[in-house]
Design a protein around this motif. Structure first.
Motif, PDB file in Angstrom:
ATOM      1  N   CYS A   1      -3.386   0.336   5.281  1.00  0.00           N
ATOM      2  CA  CYS A   1      -3.796   0.605   3.900  1.00  0.00           C
ATOM      3  C   CYS A   1      -3.359   1.983   3.430  1.00  0.00           C
ATOM      4  O   CYS A   1      -3.161   2.199   2.239  1.00  0.00           O
ATOM      5  CB  CYS A   1      -5.311   0.475   3.773  1.00  0.00           C
ATOM      6  SG  CYS A   1      -5.911  -1.189   4.118  1.00  0.00           S
TER       7      CYS A   1
ATOM      8  N   ARG B   1     -11.393  -4.940   4.713  1.00  0.00           N
ATOM      9  CA  ARG B   1     -10.653  -3.916   5.454  1.00  0.00           C
ATOM     10  C   ARG B   1     -11.274  -3.691   6.827  1.00  0.00           C
ATOM     11  O   ARG B   1     -12.443  -3.990   7.060  1.00  0.00           O
ATOM     12  CB  ARG B   1     -10.622  -2.615   4.675  1.00  0.00           C
ATOM     13  CG  ARG B   1      -9.821  -2.768   3.392  1.00  0.00           C
ATOM     14  CD  ARG B   1      -9.450  -1.458   2.830  1.00  0.00           C
ATOM     15  NE  ARG B   1      -8.694  -1.615   1.590  1.00  0.00           N
ATOM     16  CZ  ARG B   1      -8.186  -0.603   0.942  1.00  0.00           C
ATOM     17  NH1 ARG B   1      -8.347   0.619   1.383  1.00  0.00           N
ATOM     18  NH2 ARG B   1      -7.513  -0.804  -0.162  1.00  0.00           N
TER      19      ARG B   1
ATOM     20  N   TYR C   1       0.833  -1.201   0.000  1.00  0.00           N
ATOM     21  CA  TYR C   1       0.000   0.000   0.000  1.00  0.00           C
ATOM     22  C   TYR C   1       0.865   1.248   0.000  1.00  0.00           C
ATOM     23  O   TYR C   1       2.008   1.201   0.415  1.00  0.00           O
ATOM     24  CB  TYR C   1      -0.897   0.006   1.247  1.00  0.00           C
ATOM     25  CG  TYR C   1      -1.836  -1.169   1.306  1.00  0.00           C
ATOM     26  CD1 TYR C   1      -2.983  -1.193   0.531  1.00  0.00           C
ATOM     27  CD2 TYR C   1      -1.564  -2.246   2.133  1.00  0.00           C
ATOM     28  CE1 TYR C   1      -3.838  -2.284   0.585  1.00  0.00           C
ATOM     29  CE2 TYR C   1      -2.419  -3.333   2.196  1.00  0.00           C
ATOM     30  CZ  TYR C   1      -3.558  -3.347   1.418  1.00  0.00           C
ATOM     31  OH  TYR C   1      -4.401  -4.418   1.467  1.00  0.00           O
TER      32      TYR C   1
END
Length: 126
Positions: A116, A55, A13
């Motif tokens: 993330c 997530r 990420y």
């Protein structure tokens, strides 16, 4: 990064086109009596071009040093959210035992716990 208990890790990420922002419908303040429990509705807009799946939001150490949500192992599932959609998470909170204004910090992680958005400051729960 204020409030982080560890450095962001992983090279996966950020993903191309992956963006988020706190939505304007998130309350700016939740007034509670000392030790009172409640639910805080956190609204997060997927302002990127890809979908979010698998997530979670993970609480980080708060700026004030006083936790308002459980920290040990806690993570809150982010519903599958497409571009320009808003994810709403009901976060359980508990007021400290004395008056004041407290904020809780969160970071979005994947199922492995990888950040993330590693370069961004945590979104704030006020």
């Amino acid at each position: 990064m204020l409030g982080l208990t560890e450095r962001p890790r992983g090279l996966r990420y950020p993903l191309e086109g992956d963006r988020s922002e706190q939505h304007e419908e998130t309350p700016t303040l939740l007034e509670l009596a000392p030790w009172e429990k409640a639910v805080f509705p956190l609204h997060i807009r997927n302002s990127g071009s890809g979908s979010w799946t698998g997530r979670f939001l993970r609480p980080m150490a708060p700026v004030t040093g006083t936790e308002t949500v459980p920290l040990r192992g806690a993570r809150f599932s982010v519903p599958s959210t497409g571009p320009d959609e808003v994810a709403i998470l009901d976060i359980p909170v508990r007021a400290p035992g004395w008056p004041g204004v407290y904020r809780q910090q969160f970071k979005m992680v994947d199922s492995e716990g990888t950040f993330c958005f590693p370069g961004l400051t945590p979104s704030a729960l006020r």
